[in-house]
Design a protein around this motif. Structure first.
Motif, PDB file in Angstrom:
ATOM      1  N   THR A  63       2.677   0.587  21.222  1.00 34.33           N
ATOM      2  CA  THR A  63       2.463  -0.027  19.770  1.00 34.33           C
ATOM      3  C   THR A  63       2.434   1.296  18.983  1.00 34.33           C
ATOM      4  O   THR A  63       1.782   2.090  19.107  1.00 34.33           O
ATOM      5  N   ILE A  64       3.133   0.878  17.564  1.00 36.54           N
ATOM      6  CA  ILE A  64       2.811   2.023  16.696  1.00 36.54           C
ATOM      7  C   ILE A  64       1.733   1.786  15.594  1.00 36.54           C
ATOM      8  O   ILE A  64       1.616   0.550  15.561  1.00 36.54           O
ATOM      9  N   ARG A  65       0.993   2.767  15.185  1.00 40.17           N
ATOM     10  CA  ARG A  65      -0.270   2.347  14.526  1.00 40.17           C
ATOM     11  C   ARG A  65       0.363   3.101  13.192  1.00 40.17           C
ATOM     12  O   ARG A  65       0.185   4.323  13.182  1.00 40.17           O
ATOM     13  N   TRP A  66       0.291   2.313  12.038  1.00 41.25           N
ATOM     14  CA  TRP A  66       0.749   2.669  10.733  1.00 41.25           C
ATOM     15  C   TRP A  66      -0.712   3.039  10.005  1.00 41.25           C
ATOM     16  O   TRP A  66      -1.186   1.900   9.910  1.00 41.25           O
ATOM     17  N   LYS A  67      -0.684   3.900   9.197  1.00 39.17           N
ATOM     18  CA  LYS A  67      -1.851   4.202   8.299  1.00 39.17           C
ATOM     19  C   LYS A  67      -1.512   3.911   7.018  1.00 39.17           C
ATOM     20  O   LYS A  67      -0.665   4.813   6.392  1.00 39.17           O
ATOM     21  N   GLY A  79       0.635  -1.329   0.036  1.00 43.57           N
ATOM     22  CA  GLY A  79       0.019   0.053   0.082  1.00 43.57           C
ATOM     23  C   GLY A  79       1.111   1.118  -0.031  1.00 43.57           C
ATOM     24  O   GLY A  79       1.934   1.214  -0.297  1.00 43.57           O
ATOM     25  N   VAL A  80       0.173   2.111   0.478  1.00 40.70           N
ATOM     26  CA  VAL A  80       1.154   3.677   0.483  1.00 40.70           C
ATOM     27  C   VAL A  80       0.720   4.167   1.728  1.00 40.70           C
ATOM     28  O   VAL A  80      -0.499   4.502   2.349  1.00 40.70           O
ATOM     29  N   PHE A  81       1.799   4.655   2.312  1.00 41.93           N
ATOM     30  CA  PHE A  81       1.797   5.245   3.670  1.00 41.93           C
ATOM     31  C   PHE A  81       1.059   6.570   3.710  1.00 41.93           C
ATOM     32  O   PHE A  81       1.270   7.431   2.803  1.00 41.93           O
ATOM     33  N   LEU A  82       0.359   6.550   4.634  1.00 43.62           N
ATOM     34  CA  LEU A  82      -0.663   7.669   5.003  1.00 43.62           C
ATOM     35  C   LEU A  82      -0.331   8.612   6.552  1.00 43.62           C
ATOM     36  O   LEU A  82      -0.209   9.868   6.356  1.00 43.62           O
ATOM     37  N   GLY A  83       0.113   8.033   7.328  1.00 41.82           N
ATOM     38  CA  GLY A  83       0.520   8.563   8.482  1.00 41.82           C
ATOM     39  C   GLY A  83       0.760   7.435   9.637  1.00 41.82           C
ATOM     40  O   GLY A  83       0.699   6.196   9.424  1.00 41.82           O
ATOM     41  N   VAL A  84       0.889   8.211  10.790  1.00 49.52           N
ATOM     42  CA  VAL A  84       1.672   7.220  11.843  1.00 49.52           C
ATOM     43  C   VAL A  84       1.113   7.957  13.215  1.00 49.52           C
ATOM     44  O   VAL A  84       0.998   8.979  13.310  1.00 49.52           O
ATOM     45  N   GLU A  85       0.798   6.929  14.250  1.00 49.81           N
ATOM     46  CA  GLU A  85       0.545   7.510  15.517  1.00 49.81           C
ATOM     47  C   GLU A  85       1.130   6.660  16.418  1.00 49.81           C
ATOM     48  O   GLU A  85       1.270   5.230  16.247  1.00 49.81           O
ATOM     49  N   TYR A  86       1.725   7.216  17.694  1.00 54.69           N
ATOM     50  CA  TYR A  86       2.435   6.411  18.504  1.00 54.69           C
ATOM     51  C   TYR A  86       2.785   7.438  19.931  1.00 54.69           C
ATOM     52  O   TYR A  86       2.487   8.456  19.642  1.00 54.69           O
TER      53      TYR A  86
END
Length: 121
Positions: A95-99, A64-71
């Motif tokens: 935990t890292i949450r990759w969008k 896929g294509v990276f949209l963002g991250v939350e951590y």
């Protein structure tokens, strides 16, 4: 003839195969391992041999294509960003949450800047 702004932006979601505009949906991938390379919104992504998200490179299967991250940063501060700084330290046990935009029906616009042309053209 002018054709717009000449500035690389990677892959930008535009619409679905059926012509409907992209509605902002994405999938969330989770990991406890950090990524040693930088990611920016619009970068193609894959999974490395251990299953952790990684930047897509020639010969890798793009998921896929990276949209963002939350951590949570190592100091406990919550972070949300459209980029990942290489080797960012996260809070122990978090935990890292990759969008990731991983719907195969999304059509993207792309502009790259390496001067050699995009792969496959």
């Amino acid at each position: 003839m002018a054709y717009g702004t000449n500035g690389a932006f990677g892959l930008k979601p535009v619409k679905y195969n059926n012509g409907v505009n992209w509605n902002g949906t994405f999938s969330e991938y989770r990991s406890t391992a950090t990524l040693a390379t930088a990611l920016f919104e619009g970068d193609p992504v894959t999974r490395d041999s251990s299953g952790v998200l990684a930047r897509g490179v020639a010969g890798s299967a793009i998921i896929g294509v990276f949209l963002g991250v939350e951590y949570y940063a190592s100091d406990g501060e919550y972070k949300r960003s459209n980029q990942w700084v290489a080797s960012t330290a996260i809070l122990t046990g978090s935990t890292i949450r990759w969008k990731v935009i991983d719907d195969p029906n999304v059509i993207f616009s792309i502009q790259e800047d390496n001067g050699a042309g995009a792969a496959g053209t």
